[in-house]
Design a protein around this motif. Sequence first.
Motif, PDB file in Angstrom:
ATOM      1  N   ASP A 343     -18.926 -22.350  -3.880  1.00 42.06           N
ATOM      2  CA  ASP A 343     -19.669 -21.116  -3.569  1.00 42.06           C
ATOM      3  C   ASP A 343     -20.395 -20.623  -4.816  1.00 42.06           C
ATOM      4  OD1 ASP A 343     -18.435 -21.363  -1.173  1.00 42.06           O
ATOM      5  OD2 ASP A 343     -16.926 -19.792  -1.507  1.00 42.06           O
ATOM      6  N   THR A 344     -19.707 -20.709  -5.961  1.00 40.87           N
ATOM      7  CA  THR A 344     -20.306 -20.217  -7.211  1.00 40.87           C
ATOM      8  C   THR A 344     -21.486 -21.100  -7.608  1.00 40.87           C
ATOM      9  OG1 THR A 344     -18.071 -19.544  -7.834  1.00 40.87           O
ATOM     10  CG2 THR A 344     -19.737 -19.436  -9.548  1.00 40.87           C
ATOM     11  N   ILE A 345     -21.325 -22.418  -7.466  1.00 45.87           N
ATOM     12  CA  ILE A 345     -22.441 -23.333  -7.784  1.00 45.87           C
ATOM     13  C   ILE A 345     -23.655 -22.987  -6.924  1.00 45.87           C
ATOM     14  CG2 ILE A 345     -23.246 -25.730  -7.561  1.00 45.87           C
ATOM     15  CD1 ILE A 345     -20.360 -26.592  -8.386  1.00 45.87           C
ATOM     16  N   ASP A 346     -23.423 -22.787  -5.609  1.00 47.91           N
ATOM     17  CA  ASP A 346     -24.540 -22.449  -4.716  1.00 47.91           C
ATOM     18  C   ASP A 346     -25.243 -21.164  -5.154  1.00 47.91           C
ATOM     19  OD1 ASP A 346     -24.031 -24.670  -3.225  1.00 47.91           O
ATOM     20  OD2 ASP A 346     -22.941 -23.636  -1.619  1.00 47.91           O
ATOM     21  N   ALA A 347     -24.419 -20.156  -5.500  1.00 48.07           N
ATOM     22  CA  ALA A 347     -24.999 -18.859  -5.886  1.00 48.07           C
ATOM     23  C   ALA A 347     -25.810 -18.998  -7.171  1.00 48.07           C
ATOM     24  CB  ALA A 347     -23.882 -17.834  -6.073  1.00 48.07           C
ATOM     25  N   VAL A 348     -25.278 -19.742  -8.132  1.00 49.27           N
ATOM     26  CA  VAL A 348     -25.966 -19.892  -9.415  1.00 49.27           C
ATOM     27  C   VAL A 348     -27.275 -20.660  -9.228  1.00 49.27           C
ATOM     28  CG1 VAL A 348     -25.835 -20.990 -11.701  1.00 49.27           C
ATOM     29  CG2 VAL A 348     -23.890 -19.673 -10.851  1.00 49.27           C
ATOM     30  N   ILE A 349     -27.249 -21.696  -8.387  1.00 49.63           N
ATOM     31  CA  ILE A 349     -28.477 -22.470  -8.156  1.00 49.63           C
ATOM     32  C   ILE A 349     -29.557 -21.590  -7.527  1.00 49.63           C
ATOM     33  CG2 ILE A 349     -29.417 -24.243  -6.607  1.00 49.63           C
ATOM     34  CD1 ILE A 349     -27.134 -26.032  -7.484  1.00 49.63           C
ATOM     35  N   GLU A 350     -29.118 -20.746  -6.603  1.00 51.03           N
ATOM     36  CA  GLU A 350     -30.066 -19.836  -5.955  1.00 51.03           C
ATOM     37  C   GLU A 350     -30.675 -18.869  -6.983  1.00 51.03           C
ATOM     38  OE1 GLU A 350     -29.466 -16.739  -2.420  1.00 51.03           O
ATOM     39  OE2 GLU A 350     -28.585 -18.707  -2.040  1.00 51.03           O
ATOM     40  N   ASN A 351     -29.826 -18.315  -7.845  1.00 51.92           N
ATOM     41  CA  ASN A 351     -30.317 -17.378  -8.869  1.00 51.92           C
ATOM     42  C   ASN A 351     -31.226 -18.063  -9.885  1.00 51.92           C
ATOM     43  OD1 ASN A 351     -28.895 -15.304  -7.718  1.00 51.92           O
ATOM     44  ND2 ASN A 351     -27.109 -15.525  -9.060  1.00 51.92           N
ATOM     45  N   HIS A 352     -30.898 -19.311 -10.203  1.00 54.01           N
ATOM     46  CA  HIS A 352     -31.651 -20.074 -11.199  1.00 54.01           C
ATOM     47  C   HIS A 352     -33.088 -20.298 -10.729  1.00 54.01           C
ATOM     48  CE1 HIS A 352     -31.842 -23.784 -14.005  1.00 54.01           C
ATOM     49  NE2 HIS A 352     -31.742 -22.724 -14.753  1.00 54.01           N
ATOM     50  N   ALA A 353     -33.249 -20.332  -9.380  1.00 54.53           N
ATOM     51  CA  ALA A 353     -34.567 -20.626  -8.815  1.00 54.53           C
ATOM     52  C   ALA A 353     -35.173 -19.389  -8.147  1.00 54.53           C
ATOM     53  CB  ALA A 353     -34.441 -21.750  -7.800  1.00 54.53           C
ATOM     54  N   MET A 354     -34.627 -18.207  -8.465  1.00 51.54           N
ATOM     55  CA  MET A 354     -35.091 -16.997  -7.774  1.00 51.54           C
ATOM     56  C   MET A 354     -36.407 -16.487  -8.341  1.00 51.54           C
ATOM     57  SD  MET A 354     -33.058 -13.550  -6.732  1.00 51.54           S
ATOM     58  CE  MET A 354     -32.183 -13.168  -8.200  1.00 51.54           C
ATOM     59  N   ARG A 355     -37.297 -16.067  -7.437  1.00 47.97           N
ATOM     60  CA  ARG A 355     -38.559 -15.446  -7.864  1.00 47.97           C
ATOM     61  C   ARG A 355     -38.566 -13.983  -7.477  1.00 47.97           C
ATOM     62  NH1 ARG A 355     -42.697 -18.306  -9.843  1.00 47.97           N
ATOM     63  NH2 ARG A 355     -42.624 -20.570  -9.558  1.00 47.97           N
ATOM     64  N   VAL A 356     -39.132 -13.176  -8.361  1.00 48.70           N
ATOM     65  CA  VAL A 356     -39.168 -11.735  -8.122  1.00 48.70           C
ATOM     66  C   VAL A 356     -40.625 -11.296  -8.092  1.00 48.70           C
ATOM     67  CG1 VAL A 356     -38.532  -9.499  -9.050  1.00 48.70           C
ATOM     68  CG2 VAL A 356     -36.967 -11.413  -9.278  1.00 48.70           C
ATOM     69  N   PRO A 395     -35.458 -18.579 -14.667  1.00 47.33           N
ATOM     70  CA  PRO A 395     -36.476 -17.562 -14.421  1.00 47.33           C
ATOM     71  C   PRO A 395     -37.094 -17.106 -15.745  1.00 47.33           C
ATOM     72  CG  PRO A 395     -34.484 -17.097 -13.179  1.00 47.33           C
ATOM     73  CD  PRO A 395     -34.154 -18.209 -14.114  1.00 47.33           C
ATOM     74  N   THR A 396     -38.430 -17.204 -15.829  1.00 48.38           N
ATOM     75  CA  THR A 396     -39.125 -16.911 -17.082  1.00 48.38           C
ATOM     76  C   THR A 396     -40.198 -15.856 -16.821  1.00 48.38           C
ATOM     77  OG1 THR A 396     -38.708 -19.178 -17.782  1.00 48.38           O
ATOM     78  CG2 THR A 396     -40.439 -17.998 -18.964  1.00 48.38           C
ATOM     79  N   PHE A 397     -40.223 -14.853 -17.685  1.00 50.81           N
ATOM     80  CA  PHE A 397     -41.118 -13.707 -17.487  1.00 50.81           C
ATOM     81  C   PHE A 397     -42.056 -13.565 -18.683  1.00 50.81           C
ATOM     82  CE2 PHE A 397     -37.042 -13.053 -15.495  1.00 50.81           C
ATOM     83  CZ  PHE A 397     -37.369 -12.635 -14.209  1.00 50.81           C
ATOM     84  N   VAL A 398     -43.319 -13.216 -18.383  1.00 50.83           N
ATOM     85  CA  VAL A 398     -44.248 -12.895 -19.470  1.00 50.83           C
ATOM     86  C   VAL A 398     -44.469 -11.385 -19.458  1.00 50.83           C
ATOM     87  CG1 VAL A 398     -46.641 -13.076 -20.234  1.00 50.83           C
ATOM     88  CG2 VAL A 398     -45.405 -15.117 -19.556  1.00 50.83           C
ATOM     89  N   ILE A 399     -44.339 -10.775 -20.650  1.00 49.22           N
ATOM     90  CA  ILE A 399     -44.610  -9.342 -20.774  1.00 49.22           C
ATOM     91  C   ILE A 399     -45.823  -9.173 -21.683  1.00 49.22           C
ATOM     92  CG2 ILE A 399     -43.692  -7.098 -21.493  1.00 49.22           C
ATOM     93  CD1 ILE A 399     -40.886  -8.150 -21.117  1.00 49.22           C
ATOM     94  N   PHE A 400     -46.848  -8.469 -21.167  1.00 46.00           N
ATOM     95  CA  PHE A 400     -48.045  -8.225 -21.988  1.00 46.00           C
ATOM     96  C   PHE A 400     -47.828  -6.947 -22.795  1.00 46.00           C
ATOM     97  CE2 PHE A 400     -49.474 -11.010 -18.652  1.00 46.00           C
ATOM     98  CZ  PHE A 400     -50.280 -11.900 -19.337  1.00 46.00           C
ATOM     99  N   ILE A 401     -48.072  -7.066 -24.110  1.00 45.79           N
ATOM    100  CA  ILE A 401     -47.777  -5.946 -25.018  1.00 45.79           C
ATOM    101  C   ILE A 401     -48.913  -5.783 -26.017  1.00 45.79           C
ATOM    102  CG2 ILE A 401     -45.263  -6.223 -24.898  1.00 45.79           C
ATOM    103  CD1 ILE A 401     -45.503  -7.816 -27.566  1.00 45.79           C
ATOM    104  N   ASN A 402     -48.816  -4.733 -26.853  1.00 45.31           N
ATOM    105  CA  ASN A 402     -49.882  -4.500 -27.828  1.00 45.31           C
ATOM    106  C   ASN A 402     -49.673  -5.253 -29.134  1.00 45.31           C
ATOM    107  OD1 ASN A 402     -47.655  -2.933 -28.416  1.00 45.31           O
ATOM    108  ND2 ASN A 402     -48.829  -1.282 -29.362  1.00 45.31           N
ATOM    109  N   PHE A 423     -31.456  -7.281  -9.658  1.00 48.76           N
ATOM    110  CA  PHE A 423     -31.458  -8.575  -8.965  1.00 48.76           C
ATOM    111  C   PHE A 423     -30.243  -9.449  -9.236  1.00 48.76           C
ATOM    112  CE2 PHE A 423     -35.909  -7.358  -9.295  1.00 48.76           C
ATOM    113  CZ  PHE A 423     -36.245  -7.382  -7.957  1.00 48.76           C
ATOM    114  N   GLY A 424     -29.389  -9.017 -10.153  1.00 48.88           N
ATOM    115  CA  GLY A 424     -28.188  -9.813 -10.412  1.00 48.88           C
ATOM    116  C   GLY A 424     -28.458 -10.978 -11.344  1.00 48.88           C
ATOM    117  N   PHE A 425     -29.125 -11.998 -10.823  1.00 51.34           N
ATOM    118  CA  PHE A 425     -29.390 -13.219 -11.604  1.00 51.34           C
ATOM    119  C   PHE A 425     -28.120 -13.760 -12.251  1.00 51.34           C
ATOM    120  CE2 PHE A 425     -34.007 -12.013 -11.813  1.00 51.34           C
ATOM    121  CZ  PHE A 425     -34.508 -13.199 -11.300  1.00 51.34           C
TER     122      PHE A 425
END
Length: 441
Positions: A343-356, A395-402, A423-425
């Motif tokens: 169950d934990t493996i399934d949950a982690v795989i889902e989070n690893h591939a989650m898009r927000v 999951p990788t995020f880009v933040i635009f800053i000054n 989102f947990g992740f």
Amino acid sequence: MSKPIVAIIGRPNVGKSTLFNALAGQQISIVKDTPGVTRDRIYADVNWLNTQFTMIDTGGIEPSTNDLILKSMREQAEIAIETADVIIFLTDVRQGVVDADFQVANMIRRSGKPVVLVVNKVDNFKTMMADVYEFYNLGLGDPMPISGNSKLGLGDMLDEVIKHFKPGTAEEEEDERPHVAIVGKPNVGKSSLINKLTGENRVIVSNIAGTTRDAIDTVIKHNGKEYVFIDTAGLRRKSKIKEDIERYSIIRTVSAVERANVVVLMIDAKEGVTEQDAKIAGIAHERGKGMIIAVNKWDAIEKDDKTMNKFTKDVREKLAFMPYAEMLFISAETGQRLPKLFDTIDAVIENHAMRVGTGVLNEILSEAVAMKQPPSDKGRRLRLYYITQVSVKPPTFVIFINDKELTHFSYTRYIENQIRETFGFRGTPLHFIYRERKDKG
């Protein structure tokens, strides 16, 4: 797709570590120092002409007596050969071709793996070429002259290395089954866990001599779904030297982690987290894999109502760089909580591939900034304009800053925590990239 693995092998004192450091230390590669990963790196990520690979150095271990030197060298080389996609066989122009070089050459030839024969310490290509040609006697094709010290000839050598990489086969691309690497120190119970899971699920274990890696993969079916378990226990080697065993298991770990979506780090409940565990965890963390910490032999621990909390706190402190990792207390012997592992493996795989969605992310960002001021320096304050998710796994995020100069890891962690609150992740690292955009107006 996992990155190819290149191993540098050769006898002691031919300059393996110098070459390794020249490649890992130049702009060719970016080696991140993760807490828990020691400086005596034996692997590094190298990027050459937009091709990435993982390089392993087998050098440096020399037990004091003569026969042990060869033995230790041979064992390291065997594991490296078995794990690698391409081998750099390093020799020394000043010593010429010696008997041990022929022995190593024979091992490589038997493996059938592609090899690049490299002759080190050639400080002058004009005057020393006659000595380089002597290495044709090894029967491994054209010797390539380099100087690890002066960094001569490295580009040509790397061009030759990447020619041997196989393009990912269609099969590998399409294998959608979860790949789970079971990693940990020797004797922590990795094989027992896989045997127990196999036994429980009455599946015919197909030992796919899968990819080029020769690792034994075990396919296990649970609730009608197939999982590929990558076992790093592999060959048991009796070694007289403790560091050897650690080095070997790290070489194996790097290659298993490379191929996995989720990494299960097994820890011995009786020992707690050791330095070796932290090193292994660091490898998975650097490579952005989903992470589960499985505390094994939990049935053998004397417990009261505080034991689990105390142990959890200790693990979290020692592996502070991966607070996101999921934790389970199991027994590979008795099978305690093993169904929960799936169950934990399934949950982690889902989070690893989650898009927000970008909209939600920007709501979280503006709320976070309103609650806690971004850092400032000499009157200039960090401004965060916009956030978007650019990729998954991790999951990788880009933040635009000054201004990148104004960013601080503690504020990045704060934003990460806000995103996790929503989102947990759980079980997956999150990566953040900052891009500068000049102040409007």
